[in-house]
Design a protein around this motif. Structure first.
Motif, PDB file in Angstrom:
ATOM      1  N   PRO A  20      54.460  30.218  63.497  1.00  0.00           N
ATOM      2  CA  PRO A  20      54.283  28.840  63.943  1.00  0.00           C
ATOM      3  C   PRO A  20      54.253  28.811  65.479  1.00  0.00           C
ATOM      4  CG  PRO A  20      56.517  29.180  63.135  1.00  0.00           C
ATOM      5  CD  PRO A  20      55.762  30.433  62.851  1.00  0.00           C
ATOM      6  N   SER A  21      53.311  28.086  66.028  1.00  0.00           N
ATOM      7  CA  SER A  21      53.205  28.045  67.482  1.00  0.00           C
ATOM      8  C   SER A  21      54.262  27.107  68.051  1.00  0.00           C
ATOM      9  CB  SER A  21      51.821  27.568  67.879  1.00  0.00           C
ATOM     10  OG  SER A  21      51.686  26.223  67.522  1.00  0.00           O
ATOM     11  N   VAL A  22      54.409  27.146  69.361  1.00  0.00           N
ATOM     12  CA  VAL A  22      55.348  26.264  70.042  1.00  0.00           C
ATOM     13  C   VAL A  22      55.109  24.817  69.608  1.00  0.00           C
ATOM     14  CG1 VAL A  22      55.898  25.274  72.287  1.00  0.00           C
ATOM     15  CG2 VAL A  22      55.714  27.739  72.037  1.00  0.00           C
ATOM     16  N   LYS A  23      53.830  24.466  69.560  1.00  0.00           N
ATOM     17  CA  LYS A  23      53.472  23.100  69.215  1.00  0.00           C
ATOM     18  C   LYS A  23      53.998  22.730  67.827  1.00  0.00           C
ATOM     19  CE  LYS A  23      49.178  22.044  70.898  1.00  0.00           C
ATOM     20  NZ  LYS A  23      47.728  21.809  70.816  1.00  0.00           N
ATOM     21  N   ILE A  25      56.465  24.154  66.149  1.00  0.00           N
ATOM     22  CA  ILE A  25      57.931  24.109  66.148  1.00  0.00           C
ATOM     23  C   ILE A  25      58.405  22.768  66.711  1.00  0.00           C
ATOM     24  CG2 ILE A  25      60.012  25.099  67.175  1.00  0.00           C
ATOM     25  CD1 ILE A  25      58.664  27.810  67.111  1.00  0.00           C
ATOM     26  N   MET A  26      57.850  22.403  67.861  1.00  0.00           N
ATOM     27  CA  MET A  26      58.291  21.175  68.517  1.00  0.00           C
ATOM     28  C   MET A  26      57.991  19.959  67.641  1.00  0.00           C
ATOM     29  SD  MET A  26      59.673  22.038  71.374  1.00  0.00           S
ATOM     30  CE  MET A  26      59.818  23.517  72.368  1.00  0.00           C
ATOM     31  N   ASP A  78      52.337  19.444  73.874  1.00  0.00           N
ATOM     32  CA  ASP A  78      53.173  20.450  73.202  1.00  0.00           C
ATOM     33  C   ASP A  78      54.406  19.815  72.532  1.00  0.00           C
ATOM     34  OD1 ASP A  78      55.164  20.134  75.131  1.00  0.00           O
ATOM     35  OD2 ASP A  78      54.570  21.885  76.280  1.00  0.00           O
ATOM     36  N   LEU A 119      58.255  23.066  80.681  1.00  0.00           N
ATOM     37  CA  LEU A 119      58.777  23.715  79.472  1.00  0.00           C
ATOM     38  C   LEU A 119      58.961  25.219  79.685  1.00  0.00           C
ATOM     39  CD1 LEU A 119      59.439  23.567  76.425  1.00  0.00           C
ATOM     40  CD2 LEU A 119      57.049  24.065  75.997  1.00  0.00           C
ATOM     41  N   GLY A 120      60.113  25.691  79.273  1.00  0.00           N
ATOM     42  CA  GLY A 120      60.362  27.117  79.362  1.00  0.00           C
ATOM     43  C   GLY A 120      61.111  27.529  80.608  1.00  0.00           C
ATOM     44  N   TYR A 121      61.097  26.670  81.616  1.00  0.00           N
ATOM     45  CA  TYR A 121      61.744  27.050  82.870  1.00  0.00           C
ATOM     46  C   TYR A 121      62.989  26.227  83.167  1.00  0.00           C
ATOM     47  CZ  TYR A 121      57.364  29.492  83.470  1.00  0.00           C
ATOM     48  OH  TYR A 121      56.291  30.321  83.280  1.00  0.00           O
ATOM     49  N   MET A 234      63.338  27.141  62.365  1.00  0.00           N
ATOM     50  CA  MET A 234      62.956  26.654  63.683  1.00  0.00           C
ATOM     51  C   MET A 234      64.176  26.245  64.486  1.00  0.00           C
ATOM     52  SD  MET A 234      59.627  24.514  62.636  1.00  0.00           S
ATOM     53  CE  MET A 234      58.154  25.354  62.053  1.00  0.00           C
ATOM     54  N   MET A 285      66.099  25.738  72.557  1.00  0.00           N
ATOM     55  CA  MET A 285      65.843  27.179  72.711  1.00  0.00           C
ATOM     56  C   MET A 285      65.805  27.603  74.170  1.00  0.00           C
ATOM     57  SD  MET A 285      62.836  27.481  69.952  1.00  0.00           S
ATOM     58  CE  MET A 285      63.154  27.448  68.198  1.00  0.00           C
ATOM     59  N   VAL A 286      65.185  26.752  74.980  1.00  0.00           N
ATOM     60  CA  VAL A 286      64.964  27.152  76.367  1.00  0.00           C
ATOM     61  C   VAL A 286      66.280  27.372  77.096  1.00  0.00           C
ATOM     62  CG1 VAL A 286      63.920  26.458  78.541  1.00  0.00           C
ATOM     63  CG2 VAL A 286      62.818  25.871  76.393  1.00  0.00           C
TER      64      VAL A 286
ATOM     65  N   MET B   1      63.941  33.405  60.918  1.00  0.00           N
ATOM     66  CA  MET B   1      64.082  33.724  62.338  1.00  0.00           C
ATOM     67  C   MET B   1      65.376  34.495  62.572  1.00  0.00           C
ATOM     68  SD  MET B   1      64.351  31.247  65.715  1.00  0.00           S
ATOM     69  CE  MET B   1      63.673  29.864  64.968  1.00  0.00           C
ATOM     70  N   LEU B 372      46.198  29.949  68.883  1.00  0.00           N
ATOM     71  CA  LEU B 372      47.500  30.099  69.525  1.00  0.00           C
ATOM     72  C   LEU B 372      47.281  30.206  71.028  1.00  0.00           C
ATOM     73  CD1 LEU B 372      49.305  32.768  67.367  1.00  0.00           C
ATOM     74  CD2 LEU B 372      50.158  30.510  67.875  1.00  0.00           C
ATOM     75  N   HIS B 375      51.688  29.418  75.785  1.00  0.00           N
ATOM     76  CA  HIS B 375      52.672  28.543  76.406  1.00  0.00           C
ATOM     77  C   HIS B 375      53.635  29.430  77.200  1.00  0.00           C
ATOM     78  CE1 HIS B 375      51.746  24.859  74.119  1.00  0.00           C
ATOM     79  NE2 HIS B 375      51.421  25.685  73.147  1.00  0.00           N
ATOM     80  N   PRO B 376      54.465  28.825  78.050  1.00  0.00           N
ATOM     81  CA  PRO B 376      55.507  29.652  78.667  1.00  0.00           C
ATOM     82  C   PRO B 376      56.511  30.093  77.597  1.00  0.00           C
ATOM     83  CG  PRO B 376      55.303  27.515  79.758  1.00  0.00           C
ATOM     84  CD  PRO B 376      54.497  27.439  78.512  1.00  0.00           C
ATOM     85  N   CYS B 377      57.269  31.130  77.909  1.00  0.00           N
ATOM     86  CA  CYS B 377      58.314  31.598  76.994  1.00  0.00           C
ATOM     87  C   CYS B 377      59.348  30.492  76.839  1.00  0.00           C
ATOM     88  CB  CYS B 377      58.979  32.854  77.562  1.00  0.00           C
ATOM     89  SG  CYS B 377      60.451  33.360  76.648  1.00  0.00           S
ATOM     90  N   ILE B 378      59.678  30.130  75.592  1.00  0.00           N
ATOM     91  CA  ILE B 378      60.688  29.098  75.381  1.00  0.00           C
ATOM     92  C   ILE B 378      62.011  29.718  74.944  1.00  0.00           C
ATOM     93  CG2 ILE B 378      59.052  27.240  74.877  1.00  0.00           C
ATOM     94  CD1 ILE B 378      59.780  27.719  71.867  1.00  0.00           C
ATOM     95  N   SER B 379      62.151  31.008  75.148  1.00  0.00           N
ATOM     96  CA  SER B 379      63.422  31.699  74.856  1.00  0.00           C
ATOM     97  C   SER B 379      63.886  31.480  73.425  1.00  0.00           C
ATOM     98  CB  SER B 379      64.532  31.230  75.801  1.00  0.00           C
ATOM     99  OG  SER B 379      64.125  31.358  77.125  1.00  0.00           O
ATOM    100  N   CYS B 380      62.961  31.491  72.494  1.00  0.00           N
ATOM    101  CA  CYS B 380      63.346  31.246  71.110  1.00  0.00           C
ATOM    102  C   CYS B 380      64.026  32.455  70.497  1.00  0.00           C
ATOM    103  CB  CYS B 380      62.124  30.883  70.284  1.00  0.00           C
ATOM    104  SG  CYS B 380      60.952  32.231  70.127  1.00  0.00           S
ATOM    105  N   PRO B 428      55.868  32.492  69.331  1.00  0.00           N
ATOM    106  CA  PRO B 428      55.249  31.188  69.108  1.00  0.00           C
ATOM    107  C   PRO B 428      54.468  30.697  70.324  1.00  0.00           C
ATOM    108  CG  PRO B 428      57.596  30.927  69.429  1.00  0.00           C
ATOM    109  CD  PRO B 428      57.327  32.401  69.420  1.00  0.00           C
TER     110      PRO B 428
END
Lengths: 351, 456
Positions: A20-23, A25-26, A78, A119-121, A234, A285-286, B1, B372, B375-380, B428
């Motif tokens: 599943p992509s980030v999108k 999951i979110m 996203d 996102l992510g940072y 997720m 998660m981030v 996961m 796909l 995206h940036p890494c979301i640390s999942c 992801p």
């Protein structure tokens, strides 16, 4: 058949992915939050509906405009900023003035997320940054609670909701007297316990028939929604488990020392923002560690700090600051809990 | 996961890893069939890990099927044998699966020839000394047929301080789509056992374990029927999981030991060999033959007649596709499996000793993959839970993005990564993690080589 003229596409391995992509999951987190929002609207009426729309709308707007200003492609699709908006709305009191909610949303997404790079940072949970901002800036409205199931909740706003921008909300006492003639203490179960030693029944905490922030009242519903995410793989249930276990253990220790002053573990787990925080906030998660050992430490830290703030701090609620503090620690936690790699030389010489 | 119950599951596997769709149904049931000779075979002098072979033929020379046409250039090299009777056309640079053009012998196959293999002389491993067996194995030109193409005889000569007690035969074939090893185990179990005995004799090992995955129980049954009575060789099925076929994962699954970082399996008393290589050894050794053909799984939704084919070494991909038919128009060709195989840049690229699969995907599948976006890494942390080496791909990826390759090596053990691709598979955010790591590793290797050159 001739092979001449065939276009050959080059690609690096692995050539197949199934994830599943980030999108996705979110988006699923958004689905999981919607029942909680719906329940909250059912309990508190259109004020919470308006609050949710303002929070989500402002969050999306801020991110969209900020992306445009910095010349990047908009990242609102996203869905992560939608989660931030929903979570922020769920952590605010139901009658919170809408303009203040918008300010909190701007602070949360702007300072908490976009200043770090999106996102992510982000280091901390943006929704909680927004709430922390509101707690500091608008202390009185942040601790003004309303009763659930007010009769005209679907036709009438709570008076404080529609406060004009940059004005303080009027007193809601006259309105309170009209909707709750038997008297409403205006306090959450946690505040009742902490400041007046009045316990609340665990069952009503579990089902959510108590006062509190828009989305923090029914522990059971939050657990069910979280269970969906765990089922879809997720959400990191290890964080939720460690928070709840450590919080329960810490509470039990104090409860056994003095049951008259300190509440029991079940009360602590089901009251206030504990469940919403443990299920939906801390598991961001981030802002949580990535290492297997790290997530247990992180969760345990949140559980412990929450209880310490609740029991000994000046505030009745503690999970927000506990999560923000643990968010700040998570890079450190990750770096000191790197997994033992396969074939690593060990002191025992087992390798 | 997050696998909370992993400690409850039976051992016999490694921790982490992934479960990609197997897709073996295309070819698992299809017996090995012979493919015709292409009019021209392209034989790169470097089809193996180590020094390239040295050509011993000249253009215009006639060669007989099975005759050596290139000799080993030192110990870390193997000879090359003519896959067909014909005439050497020329020796020139030709494209290979790895990319760069390398010197290759081009052999024009005589269409009317009976294609009889030129036998050498019979050999009996039971009466041979280990050192002689090693030399004889080198003469067969055998390399690891699982994909790495590491010369087999080099593995049979471990450092003196290492004593190999157990030989592990790797029949996991964990790559989706591929069924080469499966069919070889099923159809040539006697060759496999003979090859195993030769390996054991050469290494002085007391026992051998043939390891395969639970999705190949028919192969287990076929092998069990021919196991020697003394119990020195056993066959075991381990849970189906990717990358079970990595030698480090197999050692963990079958023996419960970890091969230390940066060491050979022989440091823990193990020798690990691919089953197809071993069966090939069992077939070639008694007749002193060389490797002239191999089993290749040609598969995927983009091929009309998928199957397991015995293909002469050096057959160009274009010829195979012509024989078996494209089902689509513009396809992605992959040499090997979908997880670790490489894209092929030209239809002139030949099948070599190390290529066990030719996978043809379709545009539709590729489009699905491209959805796909990155995206940036979301640390999942999904990559941490997938990495069979228990590395931290998330952190490695972030460092790679900043070109901090030295930190990746010193603090996060980049060089332990064997590029299985699990991290990219589960990400992801669609981050091409394993590709980042390949670039980082080759950059570090280049730098080390430059430093060595500067120091000398």
């Amino acid at each position: 058949m001739s092979t001449a003229g065939h276009k050959v596409v080059l690609h690096t391995s692995p050539h197949l992915r199934e994830t599943p992509s980030v999108k996705v999951i979110m988006r699923n987190v958004v689905w999981a939050l919607l029942p909680i929002v719906a329940f909250s609207v059912y309990q508190f009426g259109i004020s919470v509906l308006a609050l949710t729309f303002v929070c989500v709308g402002t969050c999306i707007g801020v991110e969209h405009v900020a992306c445009r200003l910095s010349g990047k492609q908009s990242t609102v699709n996203d869905w992560s900023v939608t989660i931030t908006g929903l979570l922020l709305a769920l952590t605010l009191p139901p009658g919170f003035p809408l303009w203040m909610a918008a300010v909190a949303a701007i602070a949360g997404v702007g300072i908490g997320k976009l200043f770090f790079g999106g996102l992510g940072y982000n280091i901390m949970n943006p929704a909680l940054i927004g709430r922390a901002f509101a707690q500091a800036a608008f202390t009185a409205p942040m601790t003004t609670w309303v009763p659930i199931m007010a009769e005209d909740r679907f036709t009438q706003f709570i008076p404080s909701t529609l406060t004009l921008p940059f004005l303080r909300p009027e007193s809601i006492q006259p309105w309170l007297a009209s909707v709750a003639p038997d008297g409403f203490s205006g306090a959450t179960p946690l505040a009742l316990m902490k400041f007046e030693q009045v316990p609340t029944e665990s069952l009503s905490l579990l089902l959510g028939s108590t006062a509190g922030s828009a989305g923090e009242t029914s522990a059971l519903l939050i657990m069910l929604c979280g269970a969906y995410l765990v089922y879809r793989r997720m959400m990191d249930v290890r964080i939720t488990i460690s928070i709840l276990v450590v919080a329960a253990l810490t509470t039990t220790v104090f409860y056994l020392i003095n049951p008259d002053t300190y509440p029991g573990p079940l009360f602590m787990l089901c009251s206030g923002g504990m469940m919403l925080g443990a299920v939906f906030m801390a598991t961001d998660m981030v802002a949580s560690p990535v290492t297997p050992l790290g997530v247990w430490i992180y969760g345990g830290l949140i559980g412990f700090i929450t209880i310490i703030i609740r029991l000994f701090g000046g505030l009745s609620e503690g999970i927000m600051y506990a999560i923000l503090l643990a968010n700040a620690c998570s890079p450190l936690i990750s770096s000191v809990t790197q997994p033992r790699r396969y074939g690593a030389p060990s002191k025992k010489g087992t390798g | 996961m997050f696998d909370l119950l992993s400690f409850l599951r039976p051992s016999g596997t490694f921790s982490h890893g992934i479960h990609p769709a197997e897709n073996k149904h295309y070819t698992a049931h299809m017996p090995i069939r012979r493919l015709p000779f292409a009019p021209e075979l392209v034989l790169p002098l470097s089809q193996h890990f180590g020094a390239p072979s040295e050509a011993i033929v000249h253009p215009g020379q006639e060669v007989v099927r099975g005759e050596p046409i290139a000799k080993a250039n030192g110990f870390m090299s193997v000879p090359l044998h003519a896959p067909a009777t014909g005439r050497i056309k020329r020796i020139e640079l030709m494209p290979t699966a790895k990319g760069p053009r390398t010197p290759s012998i081009i052999l024009e196959v005589y269409p009317g020839d009976s294609q009889e293999v030129r036998y050498d002389f019979p050999r009996d491993y039971t009466t041979m000394e280990p050192a002689d067996i090693v030399k004889a194995v080198q003469d067969t030109g055998l390399v690891g047929l699982g994909g790495a193409a590491f010369p087999t005889h080099v593995k049979l000569s471990p450092p003196k301080e290492h004593k190999v007690h157990t030989v592990l035969l790797n029949g996991c074939e964990c790559e989706p789509f591929l069924t080469t090893d499966h069919r070889v185990m099923l159809e040539y179990p006697e060759d496999l056992i003979r090859g195993t005995k030769i390996l054991m004799k050469a290494l002085g090992a007391e026992r051998a374990i043939i390891g395969t995955e639970e999705n190949k129980m028919d192969a287990v049954a076929a092998i069990q029927a021919v196991l020697p009575a003394d119990g020195s060789i056993e066959v075991r099925a381990v849970p189906t999981k990717y990358p079970q076929g990595a030698e480090k994962m197999l050692a963990k699954a079958l023996m419960g030991v970890e091969i230390p970082s940066g060491s050979f399996p022989s440091s823990v008393g193990l020798g690990v060999f691919n089953v197809a290589s071993t069966a090939e050894l069992g077939a070639l050794f008694p007749h002193s033959q060389g490797v002239i053909e191999r089993v290749v799984t040609v598969t995927g939704p983009g091929i009309e007649k998928p199957g397991n084919y015995l293909v002469p070494i050096g057959t160009p991909i274009g010829f195979i596709l012509d024989q078996l038919g494209f089902a689509g128009s513009a396809n992605t060709l992959i040499m090997g499996g979908p997880m670790m195989g490489g894209s092929v840049s030209s239809l002139e690229v030949p099948m070599t000793k190390g290529s066990g699969g030719l996978l043809v995907l379709t545009e539709q599948i590729l489009e699905q993959q491209h959805e796909l976006s990155t995206h940036p890494c979301i640390s999942c942390a999904q990559c941490l839970d997938a990495c069979p080496m228990h590395l931290n791909p998330s952190q490695l990826g972030k460092l790679a993005y900043k070109h901090r390759y030295e930190d990746m090596q010193s603090d996060f053990h980049l060089m332990d990564c064997f590029e299985c691709g699990c991290c990219s598979y589960v990400c992801p955010s669609g981050i091409p993690l394993v590709q980042y790591f390949r670039i980082a590793k080759s950059s570090l290797r280049e730098q080390a080589a430059r430093e060595r050159a500067a120091a000398s």
